[in-house]
Design an enzyme around this catalytic site. Structure first.
Site, PDB file in Angstrom:
ATOM      1  N   GLU A 440      -6.769  -5.969   8.626  1.00  0.00           N
ATOM      2  CA  GLU A 440      -5.500  -6.542   9.108  1.00  0.00           C
ATOM      3  C   GLU A 440      -4.692  -7.148   7.966  1.00  0.00           C
ATOM      4  O   GLU A 440      -4.072  -8.189   8.118  1.00  0.00           O
ATOM      5  CB  GLU A 440      -5.746  -7.629  10.171  1.00  0.00           C
ATOM      6  CG  GLU A 440      -6.288  -7.110  11.480  1.00  0.00           C
ATOM      7  CD  GLU A 440      -5.219  -6.560  12.410  1.00  0.00           C
ATOM      8  OE1 GLU A 440      -4.018  -6.619  12.067  1.00  0.00           O
ATOM      9  OE2 GLU A 440      -5.610  -6.055  13.471  1.00  0.00           O
TER      10      GLU A 440
HETATM   11  C1  LIG Z   1     -14.700  -2.586   9.147  1.00  0.00           C
HETATM   12  C2  LIG Z   1     -13.247  -2.204   9.025  1.00  0.00           C
HETATM   13  C3  LIG Z   1     -12.490  -2.012  10.164  1.00  0.00           C
HETATM   14  C4  LIG Z   1     -11.167  -1.598  10.069  1.00  0.00           C
HETATM   15  N1  LIG Z   1     -10.470  -1.299  11.202  1.00  0.00           N
HETATM   16  C5  LIG Z   1      -9.253  -0.700  11.076  1.00  0.00           C
HETATM   17  C6  LIG Z   1      -8.578  -0.200  12.237  1.00  0.00           C
HETATM   18  O1  LIG Z   1      -9.059  -0.338  13.347  1.00  0.00           O
HETATM   19  N2  LIG Z   1      -7.394   0.427  12.054  1.00  0.00           N
HETATM   20  C7  LIG Z   1      -6.840   0.585  10.835  1.00  0.00           C
HETATM   21  O2  LIG Z   1      -5.787   1.170  10.759  1.00  0.00           O
HETATM   22  N3  LIG Z   1      -7.452   0.110   9.730  1.00  0.00           N
HETATM   23  C8  LIG Z   1      -8.644  -0.517   9.828  1.00  0.00           C
HETATM   24  N4  LIG Z   1      -9.288  -0.975   8.710  1.00  0.00           N
HETATM   25  C9  LIG Z   1      -8.669  -0.765   7.415  1.00  0.00           C
HETATM   26  C10 LIG Z   1      -8.226  -2.046   6.760  1.00  0.00           C
HETATM   27  O3  LIG Z   1      -7.077  -2.542   7.356  1.00  0.00           O
HETATM   28  C11 LIG Z   1      -8.076  -1.736   5.275  1.00  0.00           C
HETATM   29  O4  LIG Z   1      -9.370  -1.629   4.752  1.00  0.00           O
HETATM   30  C12 LIG Z   1      -7.282  -2.769   4.552  1.00  0.00           C
HETATM   31  O5  LIG Z   1      -5.955  -2.743   4.933  1.00  0.00           O
HETATM   32  C13 LIG Z   1      -7.390  -2.582   3.023  1.00  0.00           C
HETATM   33  O6  LIG Z   1      -7.135  -1.274   2.658  1.00  0.00           O
HETATM   34  P1  LIG Z   1      -8.140  -0.495   1.684  1.00  0.00           P
HETATM   35  O7  LIG Z   1      -9.494  -0.625   2.240  1.00  0.00           O
HETATM   36  O8  LIG Z   1      -7.619   0.844   1.490  1.00  0.00           O
HETATM   37  O9  LIG Z   1      -8.134  -1.313   0.363  1.00  0.00           O
HETATM   38  P2  LIG Z   1      -7.037  -1.217  -0.787  1.00  0.00           P
HETATM   39  O10 LIG Z   1      -5.704  -1.176  -0.180  1.00  0.00           O
HETATM   40  O11 LIG Z   1      -7.423  -0.138  -1.698  1.00  0.00           O
HETATM   41  O12 LIG Z   1      -7.221  -2.597  -1.487  1.00  0.00           O
HETATM   42  C14 LIG Z   1      -8.208  -2.871  -2.475  1.00  0.00           C
HETATM   43  C15 LIG Z   1      -7.891  -4.183  -3.164  1.00  0.00           C
HETATM   44  O13 LIG Z   1      -6.639  -4.111  -3.820  1.00  0.00           O
HETATM   45  C16 LIG Z   1      -5.766  -5.123  -3.416  1.00  0.00           C
HETATM   46  N5  LIG Z   1      -4.408  -4.624  -3.346  1.00  0.00           N
HETATM   47  C17 LIG Z   1      -3.979  -3.463  -2.823  1.00  0.00           C
HETATM   48  N6  LIG Z   1      -2.649  -3.379  -2.913  1.00  0.00           N
HETATM   49  C18 LIG Z   1      -2.225  -4.502  -3.493  1.00  0.00           C
HETATM   50  C19 LIG Z   1      -0.950  -5.005  -3.858  1.00  0.00           C
HETATM   51  N7  LIG Z   1       0.153  -4.338  -3.612  1.00  0.00           N
HETATM   52  N8  LIG Z   1      -0.890  -6.219  -4.449  1.00  0.00           N
HETATM   53  C20 LIG Z   1      -1.990  -6.935  -4.684  1.00  0.00           C
HETATM   54  N9  LIG Z   1      -3.213  -6.501  -4.367  1.00  0.00           N
HETATM   55  C21 LIG Z   1      -3.339  -5.296  -3.768  1.00  0.00           C
HETATM   56  C22 LIG Z   1      -6.265  -5.524  -2.042  1.00  0.00           C
HETATM   57  O14 LIG Z   1      -5.904  -6.854  -1.710  1.00  0.00           O
HETATM   58  C23 LIG Z   1      -7.779  -5.352  -2.201  1.00  0.00           C
HETATM   59  O15 LIG Z   1      -8.327  -6.495  -2.758  1.00  0.00           O
HETATM   60  C24 LIG Z   1     -10.593  -1.434   8.799  1.00  0.00           C
HETATM   61  C25 LIG Z   1     -11.346  -1.688   7.657  1.00  0.00           C
HETATM   62  C26 LIG Z   1     -12.667  -2.051   7.757  1.00  0.00           C
HETATM   63  C27 LIG Z   1     -13.451  -2.263   6.507  1.00  0.00           C
END
Ligand SMILES: Cc1cc2nc3c(=O)[nH]c(=O)nc-3n(C[C@H](O)[C@H](O)[C@H](O)COP(=O)(O)OP(=O)(O)OC[C@H]3O[C@@H](n4cnc5c(N)ncnc54)[C@H](O)[C@@H]3O)c2cc1C
Lengths: 598, 253
Positions: A440
Site C-alpha cells: 500500500e
Molecule cells: C505480501 C504482499 C502483498 C501485496 N498485495 C498487493 C495487492 O493485493 N495488490 C497490489 O496491487 N499490490 C500488492 N502488493 C505490492 C506492493 O504494493 C508493492 O510491493 C509495493 O508497492 C512496492 O513495490 P515493489 O515491491 O515493486 O518495490 P519497489 O517499488 O521496487 O521498491 C523497492 C524499494 O525502492 C524504494 N523506491 C521505489 N521507488 C522510489 C522512489 N520513487 N523514491 C524513493 N524510493 C523509492 C521503495 O520505497 C522500496 O524501498 C503486495 C506486496 C506484498 C509483498
C-alpha cells in the site's frame, strides 16, 4: 493464552477520547446508540476469538499451496469466512437500502481491529473485499453496482485490488497491462499482475479483480491508466458466475508472514479472452484508486497497530509469570527469583511497546473518526477535515507499520529465548507486520507523499488545521494534573517541527526538487512522532479527567495511560529535534553518497 | 404456546474476579450471558424454527441495571421480548423462583427453559424450585429436546448412557452442554433488538426477598512453590521426589 486485544482500551479510545457515543446525534446514525456499538463490538470479539484466533498458527504453518489446480487453505479459513458473513460484517457500514447498518467508520475500524488482532492473514480476505466494494460503490455505474455489489456485500463473492506488476510496484505509472475495446462497451485485457493478495482461492463463488490497465493507445504515464472490473468467472445474465474469464494463476508467492492470505502472480488473457468492464472514466484509474486510499491506508496502519498490540499483551502476560534473577541488593540465593516484570529494564521495554501501540491505536481511530466527520460532521468543517485527513494519511499508514515492528522486537526481547521460538505468537506477529511498511505504498513513498504533496496541499491548510487542533487540545488541558511532561515535550516538538518545515519550504526553490525531497524521511519521522505525541496528550488528558472518580480497575488503567504518556514525552519526543535539524538544514548526506562508494 | 427462557449474567470465563468486603466484586469484569442460559434461548428458538406452535418467546432476568446487556443479547439472538426485574439485591435461587413462577403465570407460559446450573453460583436449584412452586414436572440436565403437540420428550445423559423422559406441558426444562450449539446474534438482529420491548419491573411487585445471605467469599489461591531438586545424584533425586509426592503433595500413598 494472552488476550489478543484490550477491550478496555478500545472502549477508552472510542468513548472517553473520541466521544463516539455522541455519533447517534447525527442523522445518518440516528438508529444507533452506545449499546448498539457495544453489542457490535462484543459480537466481533466472540467471532474473532472463536473463528479467527483458533487457526493463527495453523494458517502460518500450512501456507497456501496448489493441489489439483486449486489453491488449498486450512479448512478453518472457510469456517471463519462463513461466521464473518453470517454475522453481517461485510456490509455493516453501508447504507440501509444495501442491507447495511450504516455503522460509523470509526466503529467499523474498531470491529475490524478484532479480526486483525486475532488473525491478520485470514482477515485479509474480507477486508480486501470490503475495500473493493467501497470502490465500486463510489465509482461504478448504477448497472455495475446492481450486478456486482449485492454478492460482494453478502460476502458470497470476494474482491482484490490488482495494481502492481512485476516491473512496476512503487512506480505504477509504468504498468503495461492493456485493455483493448471489444466494440460492445467491454474490454479485452492482457498482461501480468504481481503480488495480488487473495487473487485465487476457493473461499467464494467468484472473485472480482479491480485491475489497473491502459486502454490501447492511451498516453504514457499516470493519465493513461484506467480502472477495470474483471471477474474470475464471467457473470451470466442471471447474475450467476459462469464460464472462466481466463485470469490464470501463474504462481503463488512464498512469504515471510501474512502466509494465510494467498498472494498471486496472475496472467490476464491466457488461454482465452479476459473480459473486463471499465469503471468510471478512462484515464481516471489511479485517481479513483487513490480516492479510496485514505481508508485503505488507515486499515493498513490499524493492522500494524493490532499486531503490535497483540505482541505487547503476549509479552506482558509472560513477564508477569516468568521468574528470573533477583533485584539488585538482594544477596539471598534462597529467596525466589522475581517475576521479570520487576526488573526496570523489562518495564522499560513493556512501557515502550505500550507507548507505541496505544499511541498508534489512538491515531488510527482518530483518523477513522475524521472519515466520519468528512461525511457526516458539521457541513462547514468538512473541507478542513478532508485536508487534515489527507495530511495524516501517510503518517497513519507508516508510523504504526514502523513502530509496531520496534514494539514487536521489544516483545521478543522481553520474552528472551521463548520469544524467539514458535511456541509463542510474537515471532509470527513480527514476521506478519514486516509487510506493513512495504505494501500500500512503501514507507519511502509515504514520506514523499507527505513532504512532496500533503504539507503544501491547499496552501498548507492541512498543516494549519493540524496545528489549530493540537493547540486547542494543549490549551484545554492546561489545568489538568499529571500531564506536565507530555504537554511540555509536545509544545517543544511542535515548535521544532513548524520551524523546520517553514525553513525547508521557504528554501524549496533554491534546493530544487531532488534535494528538497531527499529530506522526506526526516519530515515523516518528525511529524510522525509529533502527531503521536499529540495522540498521547489527548489520551493523557482523558485519563486525568477520569482519574478522580475512577473505581475498580480503572485507577490503574488511567495511571498506566498517564505514565505511558510521560514515557513517550521523555524517551521519544526528543527525537523530533534530531529530525527537525536534519530537515531544516536539508541535510544532503544520503543524497551526496555515490553509488561507487558503497 | 409461550416459552419463558431465563437469562443470568455472569463473568466471562476469562475474567479475573476479585473479592472485596467478603463479596465477589464484578466491577470491571467482562460480563456475559450464562452459557447454560444460552442453550435455553437457543433451544426455544429452535423449537419455533422446527415448526412447533410457539407464539412468543420471552426472556426474563433479575439483577442490577447492567443485566440489561445480557437480555439484549437474548433479544438479538431472536427472543421476542424481555422482562427485567431490576434490583441490586442478590437473590438466592429459592427467592428467585418466586419471581420466575409469578412471571410464568402472569404471562401464561407453558414451558420454562433454565440453565442447569449457573456459571458463578452453582446452586443447581432454580429449575427444581420453580417447578415445585408451580407444581409442574421438570426435565433436568437435558441434552436433547423434542416437542410433539403438548408432549415434551427429553434425553438426559448419565455417566454410562442416557435416559429419556416424557412429560406433558406445562413443564420446566433445565439445560446442559450438548443440547445445542447456540447461535451468535447477527448485526441486523442487534439493530432489531433495539426496537423490541424490554420491560422493567421492580422486585417489590413480586414480594420476593432473599433468605440466604452470602457472608464471605474466598478465591482459591494457587502458588507455585518453585522447589528445585538437585539432579546430580539421580538416586537421591528420585527418593526426594517420591518423598515430596507422598508426604507433601499427598498424591501417592
Ligand atoms: C505480501 C504482499 C502483498 C501485496 N498485495 C498487493 C495487492 O493485493 N495488490 C497490489 O496491487 N499490490 C500488492 N502488493 C505490492 C506492493 O504494493 C508493492 O510491493 C509495493 O508497492 C512496492 O513495490 P515493489 O515491491 O515493486 O518495490 P519497489 O517499488 O521496487 O521498491 C523497492 C524499494 O525502492 C524504494 N523506491 C521505489 N521507488 C522510489 C522512489 N520513487 N523514491 C524513493 N524510493 C523509492 C521503495 O520505497 C522500496 O524501498 C503486495 C506486496 C506484498 C509483498
Amino acid at each position: 493464552m494472552a488476550p489478543f486485544l484490550s477491550r478496555r482500551d478500545l472502549q477508552f479510545q472510542l468513548y472517553e477520547v473520541l466521544g463516539t457515543a455522541a455519533l447517534p446525534q447525527r442523522p445518518r446514525f440516528a438508529e444507533h446508540s452506545r449499546e448498539v456499538y457495544d453489542d457490535v463490538l462484543n459480537l466481533a470479539y466472540s467471532v474473532a476469538e472463536r473463528y479467527f484466533a483458533n487457526h493463527l498458527r495453523e494458517a502460518d504453518t500450512h501456507e497456501p499451496h496448489v493441489e489439483g489446480g486449486k489453491v488449498k487453505l486450512p479448512p478453518q479459513v472457510a469456517d471463519a469466512m462463513r461466521a464473518f458473513r453470517d454475522a453481517g460484517f461485510f456490509s455493516a457500514h453501508h447504507d440501509e437500502e444495501l442491507g447495511g447498518l450504516q455503522l460509523p467508520w470509526v466503529v467499523t475500524q474498531a470491529v475490524q481491529a478484532h479480526f486483525q488482532a486475532a488473525n491478520i492473514s485470514t482477515s485479509g480476505y474480507p477486508f480486501l473485499t470490503i475495500g473493493n466494494a467501497n470502490l465500486l460503490r463510489e465509482f461504478a455505474s448504477a448497472e455495475q453496482q446492481a450486478k456486482y455489489l449485492p454478492p460482494l456485500l453478502e460476502g458470497r463473492w470476494f474482491g482484490t485490488m490488482a495494481l502492481s506488476e512485476p516491473h512496476a510496484g512503487s512506480g505504477l505509472a509504468d504498468i503495461t497491462t492493456t485493455a483493448t475495446p471489444k466494440g460492445d462497451g467491454t474490454y479485452s485485457l492482457t498482461g501480468t499482475k504481481m503480488w495480488i493478495s487473495g487473487g485465487e482461492h476457493e473461499l467464494s463463488e467468484n472473485i472480482i479483480h479491480l485491475v489497473l490497465a491502459r486502454i490501447a493507445g492511451a498516453p504514457a504515464g499516470v493519465k493513461g491508466i484506467s480502472l477495470f472490473l474483471v471477474p474470475r468467472y464471467r457473470v451470466g445474465p442471471d447474475g450467476k458466475p459462469g464460464e472462466s474469464n481466463h485470469v490464470v494463476l501463474a504462481g503463488l508467492n512464498h512469504k515471510m508472514g501474512y502466509r494465510g492470505t494467498t498472494n498471486t502472480l496472475l496472467n490476464f488473457g491466457e488461454g482465452g479472452e479476459t473480459v473486463g468492464e471499465l469503471v468510471g472514466e478512462p484515464g481516471q484509474g489511479l485517481a479513483q484508486m487513490f480516492h479510496m486510499m485514505n481508508e485503505a491506508r488507515i486499515g493498513v496502519g490499524m493492522g500494524a497497530v493490532m499486531l503490535g498490540y497483540a505482541g505487547y499483551l503476549a509479552s506482558l502476560e509472560y513477564a508477569r509469570e516468568r521468574r528470573q534473577g533477583r533485584l539488585p541488593g538482594n544477596k539471598d540465593p534462597h529467596s525466589p527469583p522475581v517475576p521479570i516484570i520487576a526488573h526496570p529494564d523489562v518495564r522499560r521495554m513493556l512501557l515502550r511497546q505500550k507507548s507505541f501501540v496505544e499511541g498508534g491505536l489512538a491515531l488510527g481511530l482518530y483518523a477513522s473518526s475524521l472519515v466520519d466527520d468528512l461525511h457526516t460532521g458539521p457541513e462547514e468543517g468538512r473541507k478542513d477535515t478532508g485536508l487534515l485527513l489527507d495530511l495524516l494519511t501517510p503518517i497513519v499508514k507508516s508510523w504504526p507499520s514502523k513502530y509496531s515492528q520496534e514494539a514487536l522486537s521489544d516483545a521478543i526481547q522481553v520474552m528472551g529465548g521463548a520469544g524467539y521460538t514458535r511456541d509463542f505468537p510474537v515471532e509470527l506477529y513480527y514476521r506478519d507486520n514486516r509487510l506493513n511498511p512495504i505494501h500500500e505504498g512503501t514507507e519511502g513513498i509515504q514520506a514523499l507523499d507527505l513532504l512532496g504533496r500533503k504539507v503544501t496541499q491547499a496552501g498548507g491548510r492541512g498543516l494549519s488545521v493540524l496545528l489549530e487542533r493540537l493547540e486547542a487540545d494543549l490549551a484545554a488541558s492546561e489545568a489538568l494534573e499529571g500531564i506536565a511532561e507530555i504537554r511540555t515535550a509536545l509544545t517543544t516538538a511542535v515548535s521544532q517541527s513548524t520551524a523546520a518545515l517553514r525553513t525547508h519550504l521557504g528554501r524549496a526553490a533554491e534546493l530544487g526538487p531532488e534535494r528538497f525531497l531527499a529530506s522526506a524521511h526526516s519530515a515523516l519521522e518528525m511529524l510522525g512522532h509529533t502527531v503521536v505525541g499529540w495522540m498521547w496528550l489527548r489520551q493523557a488528558a482523558a485519563a486525568a479527567r477520569q482519574l478522580p472518580q475512577a473505581r475498580g480497575d480503572d485507577p490503574d488503567f488511567y495511571r498506566g495511560k498517564l505514565h505511558a504518556a510521560r514515557f513517550f514525552a521523555l524517551y521519544e519526543l526528543p527525537k523530533v529535534g534530531v529530525h527537525a535539524e536534519l530537515l531544516a538544514s536539508a541535510d544532503p548526506t544520503a543524497l551526496e553518497m555515490q553509488e561507487a562508494w558503497f | 404456546m409461550k416459552i419463558l427462557t431465563l437469562v443470568r449474567q455472569v463473568p466471562d470465563a476469562e475474567a479475573r474476579v476479585k473479592i472485596s468486603g467478603g463479596q465477589v466484586d464484578l466491577e470491571g469484569a467482562t460480563l456475559v450471558m450464562d452459557g447454560m442460559d444460552e442453550y435455553g434461548v437457543e433451544e426455544a428458538l429452535r423449537l419455533r424454527e422446527g415448526g412447533a406452535a410457539v407464539e412468543e418467546i420471552v426472556a426474563l432476568a433479575t439483577g442490577p441495571k447492567r443485566v440489561e446487556d445480557a437480555l439484549r443479547t437474548a433479544l438479538a439472538m431472536g427472543v421476542d421480548r424481555a422482562i427485567h426485574v431490576e434490583t441490586d439485591q442478590a437473590l438466592d435461587p429459592i427467592a428467585l423462583s418466586r419471581v420466575v413462577a409469578q412471571v410464568a403465570q402472569a404471562e401464561g407460559v407453558s414451558l420454562i427453559l433454565v440453565g442447569g446450573q449457573e456459571a458463578d453460583w452453582d446452586s443447581q436449584a432454580l429449575g427444581a424450585a420453580t417447578a415445585e412452586r408451580l407444581g409442574w414436572p421438570q426435565l433436568t440436565w437435558t441434552n436433547e429436546l423434542a416437542l410433539e403437540g403438548d408432549t415434551l420428550t427429553g434425553r438426559h445423559d448419565v455417566d454410562d448412557g442416557n435416559e429419556s423422559f416424557r412429560v406433558p406441558l406445562p413443564a420446566v426444562v433445565t439445560t446442559q452442554q450438548g443440547l445445542n450449539e447456540p447461535r451468535y446474534p447477527t448485526l441486523p438482529n442487534i439493530m432489531k433488538a433495539k426496537k423490541k420491548e424490554l420491560r422493567k419491573d421492580t422486585l417489590d411487585a413480586y414480594g420476593a426477598a432473599p433468605t440466604v445471605r452470602v457472608v464471605g467469599s474466598d478465591i482459591q489461591t494457587r502458588a507455585r512453590l518453585n522447589k528445585m531438586i538437585d539432579g546430580k545424584d539421580p538416586q537421591a533425586a528420585a527418593a526426594e521426589l517420591l518423598d515430596l509426592l507422598r508426604n507433601e503433595a499427598k498424591v501417592i500413598a
